[in-house]
Design a protein around this motif. Structure first.
Motif, PDB file in Angstrom:
ATOM      1  N   UNK A   6       0.825  -1.204   0.000  1.00 34.12           N
ATOM      2  CA  UNK A   6       0.000   0.000   0.000  1.00 34.12           C
ATOM      3  C   UNK A   6       0.862   1.258   0.000  1.00 34.12           C
ATOM      4  N   UNK A   7       1.939   1.250   0.762  1.00 32.84           N
ATOM      5  CA  UNK A   7       2.813   2.426   0.852  1.00 32.84           C
ATOM      6  C   UNK A   7       3.487   2.762  -0.475  1.00 32.84           C
ATOM      7  N   UNK A   8       3.581   1.804  -1.381  1.00 28.24           N
ATOM      8  CA  UNK A   8       4.157   2.104  -2.695  1.00 28.24           C
ATOM      9  C   UNK A   8       3.266   3.044  -3.501  1.00 28.24           C
ATOM     10  N   UNK A   9       2.031   3.213  -3.102  1.00 23.17           N
ATOM     11  CA  UNK A   9       1.097   4.111  -3.784  1.00 23.17           C
ATOM     12  C   UNK A   9       1.115   5.526  -3.214  1.00 23.17           C
ATOM     13  N   UNK A  10       1.912   5.744  -2.190  1.00 23.06           N
ATOM     14  CA  UNK A  10       1.941   7.020  -1.474  1.00 23.06           C
ATOM     15  C   UNK A  10       2.074   8.224  -2.404  1.00 23.06           C
ATOM     16  N   UNK A  11       3.017   8.200  -3.320  1.00 22.77           N
ATOM     17  CA  UNK A  11       3.242   9.355  -4.192  1.00 22.77           C
ATOM     18  C   UNK A  11       2.023   9.679  -5.049  1.00 22.77           C
TER      19      UNK A  11
END
Length: 55
Positions: A6-11
Motif C-alpha cells: 500500500x505504501x508504494x502508492x503514497x506518491x
C-alpha cells in the motif's frame, strides 16, 4: 506485507483522504496506534472534517 504494498502508492495518492484512512486502518490492525492516529488525522484534515475517530 499489505502495508508495504500500500505504501508504494503514497506518491500517487497522498492528497486523497481515503488513502490515509485505509493506511490508518492497516496500521491499527498491526497495533501501531500512534502511527494509525496520525494517518487518521491526515485523512480527516484532507476530508475537511474536524471529528476524530474513536481510539
Amino acid at each position: 506485507m499489505a502495508l508495504a504494498a500500500f505504501d508504494r502508492l503514497e506518491d500517487e495518492l497522498t492528497g486523497y483522504h481515503a488513502h490515509h484512512a485505509t493506511r490508518a486502518d492497516l496500521l491499527r490492525r498491526l497495533g501501531r496506534s500512534q502511527q494509525s492516529l496520525a494517518a487518521y488525522d491526515e485523512a480527516i484534515e484532507l476530508a475537511g472534517d474536524t471529528a476524530r475517530p474513536p481510539t
